[in-house]
Design a protein around this motif. Structure first.
Motif, PDB file in Angstrom:
ATOM      1  N   PHE A   1      13.178  53.156  35.453  1.00 54.76           N
ATOM      2  CA  PHE A   1      13.815  53.006  34.145  1.00 54.76           C
ATOM      3  C   PHE A   1      13.118  52.008  33.230  1.00 54.76           C
ATOM      4  O   PHE A   1      13.041  52.229  32.018  1.00 54.76           O
ATOM      5  CB  PHE A   1      15.296  52.653  34.326  1.00 54.76           C
ATOM      6  N   GLN A   2      12.617  50.932  33.781  1.00 53.74           N
ATOM      7  CA  GLN A   2      11.949  49.954  32.923  1.00 53.74           C
ATOM      8  C   GLN A   2      10.498  50.327  32.671  1.00 53.74           C
ATOM      9  O   GLN A   2      10.034  50.326  31.516  1.00 53.74           O
ATOM     10  CB  GLN A   2      12.035  48.567  33.567  1.00 53.74           C
ATOM     11  N   ASN A   3       9.787  50.687  33.715  1.00 55.26           N
ATOM     12  CA  ASN A   3       8.354  50.943  33.584  1.00 55.26           C
ATOM     13  C   ASN A   3       8.035  52.354  33.097  1.00 55.26           C
ATOM     14  O   ASN A   3       7.093  52.556  32.326  1.00 55.26           O
ATOM     15  CB  ASN A   3       7.646  50.687  34.918  1.00 55.26           C
ATOM     16  N   GLN A   4       8.806  53.361  33.558  1.00 51.68           N
ATOM     17  CA  GLN A   4       8.499  54.740  33.206  1.00 51.68           C
ATOM     18  C   GLN A   4       9.259  55.247  31.979  1.00 51.68           C
ATOM     19  O   GLN A   4       8.696  55.955  31.149  1.00 51.68           O
ATOM     20  CB  GLN A   4       8.772  55.666  34.400  1.00 51.68           C
ATOM     21  N   LEU A   5      10.547  54.896  31.877  1.00 51.61           N
ATOM     22  CA  LEU A   5      11.356  55.406  30.764  1.00 51.61           C
ATOM     23  C   LEU A   5      11.512  54.408  29.624  1.00 51.61           C
ATOM     24  O   LEU A   5      12.058  54.746  28.575  1.00 51.61           O
ATOM     25  CB  LEU A   5      12.744  55.831  31.276  1.00 51.61           C
ATOM     26  N   GLY A   6      11.043  53.194  29.821  1.00 50.31           N
ATOM     27  CA  GLY A   6      11.056  52.209  28.747  1.00 50.31           C
ATOM     28  C   GLY A   6      12.425  51.711  28.346  1.00 50.31           C
ATOM     29  O   GLY A   6      12.630  51.248  27.225  1.00 50.31           O
ATOM     30  N   ALA A   7      13.382  51.768  29.266  1.00 44.78           N
ATOM     31  CA  ALA A   7      14.737  51.305  28.947  1.00 44.78           C
ATOM     32  C   ALA A   7      14.791  49.779  28.932  1.00 44.78           C
ATOM     33  O   ALA A   7      14.017  49.108  29.625  1.00 44.78           O
ATOM     34  CB  ALA A   7      15.729  51.850  29.975  1.00 44.78           C
ATOM     35  N   GLU A   8      15.719  49.245  28.142  1.00 42.28           N
ATOM     36  CA  GLU A   8      15.986  47.815  28.210  1.00 42.28           C
ATOM     37  C   GLU A   8      16.823  47.579  29.459  1.00 42.28           C
ATOM     38  O   GLU A   8      17.959  48.037  29.549  1.00 42.28           O
ATOM     39  CB  GLU A   8      16.731  47.333  26.965  1.00 42.28           C
ATOM     40  N   LEU A   9      16.270  46.882  30.428  1.00 38.74           N
ATOM     41  CA  LEU A   9      16.903  46.743  31.733  1.00 38.74           C
ATOM     42  C   LEU A   9      17.061  45.281  32.105  1.00 38.74           C
ATOM     43  O   LEU A   9      16.104  44.505  32.072  1.00 38.74           O
ATOM     44  CB  LEU A   9      16.068  47.459  32.802  1.00 38.74           C
ATOM     45  N   ILE A  10      18.268  44.913  32.463  1.00 43.36           N
ATOM     46  CA  ILE A  10      18.568  43.568  32.941  1.00 43.36           C
ATOM     47  C   ILE A  10      18.857  43.658  34.438  1.00 43.36           C
ATOM     48  O   ILE A  10      19.693  44.458  34.877  1.00 43.36           O
ATOM     49  CB  ILE A  10      19.795  42.976  32.217  1.00 43.36           C
ATOM     50  N   TYR A  11      18.136  42.869  35.227  1.00 40.44           N
ATOM     51  CA  TYR A  11      18.333  42.854  36.673  1.00 40.44           C
ATOM     52  C   TYR A  11      19.119  41.606  37.060  1.00 40.44           C
ATOM     53  O   TYR A  11      18.750  40.487  36.684  1.00 40.44           O
ATOM     54  CB  TYR A  11      16.990  42.871  37.396  1.00 40.44           C
ATOM     55  N   VAL A  12      20.209  41.815  37.803  1.00 41.17           N
ATOM     56  CA  VAL A  12      21.053  40.699  38.231  1.00 41.17           C
ATOM     57  C   VAL A  12      21.149  40.714  39.753  1.00 41.17           C
ATOM     58  O   VAL A  12      21.645  41.673  40.346  1.00 41.17           O
ATOM     59  CB  VAL A  12      22.476  40.809  37.632  1.00 41.17           C
ATOM     60  N   ASP A  13      20.667  39.655  40.379  1.00 47.16           N
ATOM     61  CA  ASP A  13      20.792  39.524  41.835  1.00 47.16           C
ATOM     62  C   ASP A  13      22.089  38.765  42.135  1.00 47.16           C
ATOM     63  O   ASP A  13      22.144  37.549  42.029  1.00 47.16           O
ATOM     64  CB  ASP A  13      19.590  38.787  42.415  1.00 47.16           C
ATOM     65  N   ALA A  14      23.120  39.538  42.489  1.00 47.85           N
ATOM     66  CA  ALA A  14      24.434  38.946  42.761  1.00 47.85           C
ATOM     67  C   ALA A  14      24.813  39.133  44.233  1.00 47.85           C
ATOM     68  O   ALA A  14      25.990  39.200  44.581  1.00 47.85           O
ATOM     69  CB  ALA A  14      25.491  39.585  41.857  1.00 47.85           C
ATOM     70  N   THR A  15      23.811  39.211  45.092  1.00 50.09           N
ATOM     71  CA  THR A  15      24.040  39.483  46.513  1.00 50.09           C
ATOM     72  C   THR A  15      25.045  38.518  47.129  1.00 50.09           C
ATOM     73  O   THR A  15      26.060  38.942  47.708  1.00 50.09           O
ATOM     74  CB  THR A  15      22.703  39.398  47.288  1.00 50.09           C
ATOM     75  N   ASP A  16      24.785  37.229  47.016  1.00 50.05           N
ATOM     76  CA  ASP A  16      25.672  36.236  47.633  1.00 50.05           C
ATOM     77  C   ASP A  16      27.067  36.300  47.036  1.00 50.05           C
ATOM     78  O   ASP A  16      28.072  36.157  47.760  1.00 50.05           O
ATOM     79  CB  ASP A  16      25.096  34.837  47.468  1.00 50.05           C
ATOM     80  N   ARG A  17      27.134  36.525  45.763  1.00 50.32           N
ATOM     81  CA  ARG A  17      28.407  36.561  45.054  1.00 50.32           C
ATOM     82  C   ARG A  17      29.324  37.663  45.584  1.00 50.32           C
ATOM     83  O   ARG A  17      30.508  37.439  45.857  1.00 50.32           O
ATOM     84  CB  ARG A  17      28.110  36.763  43.566  1.00 50.32           C
ATOM     85  N   PHE A  18      28.780  38.866  45.761  1.00 49.84           N
ATOM     86  CA  PHE A  18      29.575  39.986  46.249  1.00 49.84           C
ATOM     87  C   PHE A  18      29.901  39.835  47.728  1.00 49.84           C
ATOM     88  O   PHE A  18      31.045  40.066  48.152  1.00 49.84           O
ATOM     89  CB  PHE A  18      28.841  41.308  46.004  1.00 49.84           C
ATOM     90  N   LEU A  19      28.902  39.484  48.524  1.00 50.27           N
ATOM     91  CA  LEU A  19      29.122  39.398  49.968  1.00 50.27           C
ATOM     92  C   LEU A  19      30.110  38.293  50.322  1.00 50.27           C
ATOM     93  O   LEU A  19      30.891  38.433  51.273  1.00 50.27           O
ATOM     94  CB  LEU A  19      27.797  39.193  50.691  1.00 50.27           C
ATOM     95  N   ASP A  20      30.108  37.202  49.562  1.00 52.47           N
ATOM     96  CA  ASP A  20      31.081  36.135  49.802  1.00 52.47           C
ATOM     97  C   ASP A  20      32.501  36.630  49.553  1.00 52.47           C
ATOM     98  O   ASP A  20      33.435  36.303  50.296  1.00 52.47           O
ATOM     99  CB  ASP A  20      30.791  34.929  48.909  1.00 52.47           C
ATOM    100  N   LEU A  21      32.679  37.429  48.494  1.00 46.81           N
ATOM    101  CA  LEU A  21      34.010  37.960  48.178  1.00 46.81           C
ATOM    102  C   LEU A  21      34.474  38.983  49.209  1.00 46.81           C
ATOM    103  O   LEU A  21      35.670  39.094  49.489  1.00 46.81           O
ATOM    104  CB  LEU A  21      33.998  38.599  46.790  1.00 46.81           C
ATOM    105  N   LEU A  22      33.530  39.750  49.756  1.00 48.50           N
ATOM    106  CA  LEU A  22      33.879  40.799  50.709  1.00 48.50           C
ATOM    107  C   LEU A  22      34.029  40.276  52.137  1.00 48.50           C
ATOM    108  O   LEU A  22      34.583  40.977  52.990  1.00 48.50           O
ATOM    109  CB  LEU A  22      32.808  41.895  50.685  1.00 48.50           C
ATOM    110  N   ALA A  23      33.564  39.082  52.389  1.00 49.20           N
ATOM    111  CA  ALA A  23      33.598  38.526  53.746  1.00 49.20           C
ATOM    112  C   ALA A  23      35.034  38.453  54.265  1.00 49.20           C
ATOM    113  O   ALA A  23      35.929  37.923  53.594  1.00 49.20           O
ATOM    114  CB  ALA A  23      32.958  37.139  53.756  1.00 49.20           C
ATOM    115  N   GLY A  24      35.253  39.024  55.435  1.00 50.29           N
ATOM    116  CA  GLY A  24      36.570  38.975  56.055  1.00 50.29           C
ATOM    117  C   GLY A  24      37.535  40.045  55.594  1.00 50.29           C
ATOM    118  O   GLY A  24      38.632  40.168  56.152  1.00 50.29           O
ATOM    119  N   GLU A  25      37.156  40.840  54.596  1.00 51.15           N
ATOM    120  CA  GLU A  25      38.046  41.901  54.096  1.00 51.15           C
ATOM    121  C   GLU A  25      37.727  43.206  54.818  1.00 51.15           C
ATOM    122  O   GLU A  25      36.601  43.690  54.782  1.00 51.15           O
ATOM    123  CB  GLU A  25      37.864  42.081  52.587  1.00 51.15           C
TER     124      GLU A  25
END
Length: 308
Positions: free
Chosen positions: A88-112
């Motif tokens: 999407f960014q390199n081939q289609l030229g879209a404006e793309l924002i990448y957000v690394d929220a790995t810890d954020r999601f996994l912390d919320l899902l932990a134990g559920e």
């Protein structure tokens, strides 16, 4: 077609040809332009088939008025985020924002353990991430989503709350833009091909996974099989095994393959025994922590395609 409705017209023809796909694209582009006007759309771009087709459709309809946000929640397939950025960014030229929220999601899902609770957690956290990204931008008034018709049907029937339907919070700051929400998965793929998306994106498997999943995909692809969907599941319980002569209390891995047209019903293909043995041997040898490999035989219904 009424793009504001959540009810697919009873007389709507199945989109199964390039001509029908192009007619849908023309109608959808016109509807999106009428809805959005000169506003801006923030699109949740997961990299799966549905959101990718919506992204390509919105690029065609409104161009630079679209901002794509790809959130890495830590549950992505191996190499998936990298491919999203490349296409999407390199081939289609879209404006793309990448957000690394790995810890954020996994912390919320932990134990559920409850699947419905997980979907609501994921849906609500996605909206929070988008709120934060939208606050950094000017003029965002719309949220684009890759909702498709089975998402609506299964959420309404109580089968499961899809994070982009039942998982959304009651109060939403944006108007939704969901141009493929009345289409079934097979139709979305036809539309994606007509929009020029690469086969690797249009035929992408929609379930997350890591090393074991990558092995399943590699071996089925190498065997040249035409299977609609295939992935593996590592459930949240352990089994006893023997490794290096000692007791191993590790995880099972369940391989899941289905053939279907619209995902409302599905059958399980009979895989060659040699292929099953090869996948099993590779997973047990190459993936630490897995001591058993199973192949699921349950069709839909009664089982759903996924496990949660």
């Amino acid at each position: 077609m009424d793009f504001t409705s959540n009810k697919r017209p009873d007389d709507m023809a199945r989109i199964n040809t390039p001509e029908l796909a192009q007619a849908f694209i023309d109608e959808a582009v016109e509807a999106v332009r009428a809805q959005v006007g000169d506003g801006k759309v923030l699109l949740a771009l997961s990299g799966g088939v549905d959101s990718s087709v919506v992204a390509a459709l919105l690029i065609k309809a409104i161009g630079k008025q679209l901002v794509c946000v790809h959130v890495n929640h830590g549950l992505m397939r191996k190499g998936e985020s990298e491919q999203v950025i490349d296409v999407f960014q390199n081939q289609l030229g879209a404006e793309l924002i990448y957000v690394d929220a790995t810890d954020r999601f996994l912390d919320l899902l932990a134990g559920e353990a409850d699947p419905e609770a997980k979907r609501h957690i994921i849906g609500e956290e996605f909206i929070k991430v988008f709120d934060e990204e939208a606050a950094k931008l000017d003029g965002i008034g719309f949220l684009g989503q890759g909702t498709i018709y089975p998402d609506i049907l299964e959420s309404e029937a109580g089968v499961k709350a899809h994070h982009n339907v039942g998982g959304l919070p009651a109060e939403l700051n944006w108007e939704l833009v969901e141009p493929v929400k009345l289409l079934f998965k097979d139709e979305v793929r036809v539309v994606g091909r007509e929009l020029g998306l690469p086969a690797s994106m249009v035929d992408r498997q929609p379930f997350p996974g890591r090393e074991a999943d990558a092995i399943v995909r590699e071996e089925i692809d190498a065997a040249g099989l035409s299977i609609w969907q295939y992935f593996c599941v590592v459930p949240d319980y352990r089994a006893t095994g023997v490794r290096d002569g000692k007791r191993a209390f590790e995880w099972p891995c369940i391989i899941r393959c289905i053939n279907t047209v619209d995902v409302m019903t599905a059958e399980v293909p009979e895989l060659d025994w040699a292929l099953l043995k090869k996948m099993t041997a590779r997973i047990l040898d190459e993936v630490p922590g897995i001591c058993r490999v199973c192949y699921e035989l349950s069709p839909k219904p009664i089982a759903t395609v996924e496990w949660e």
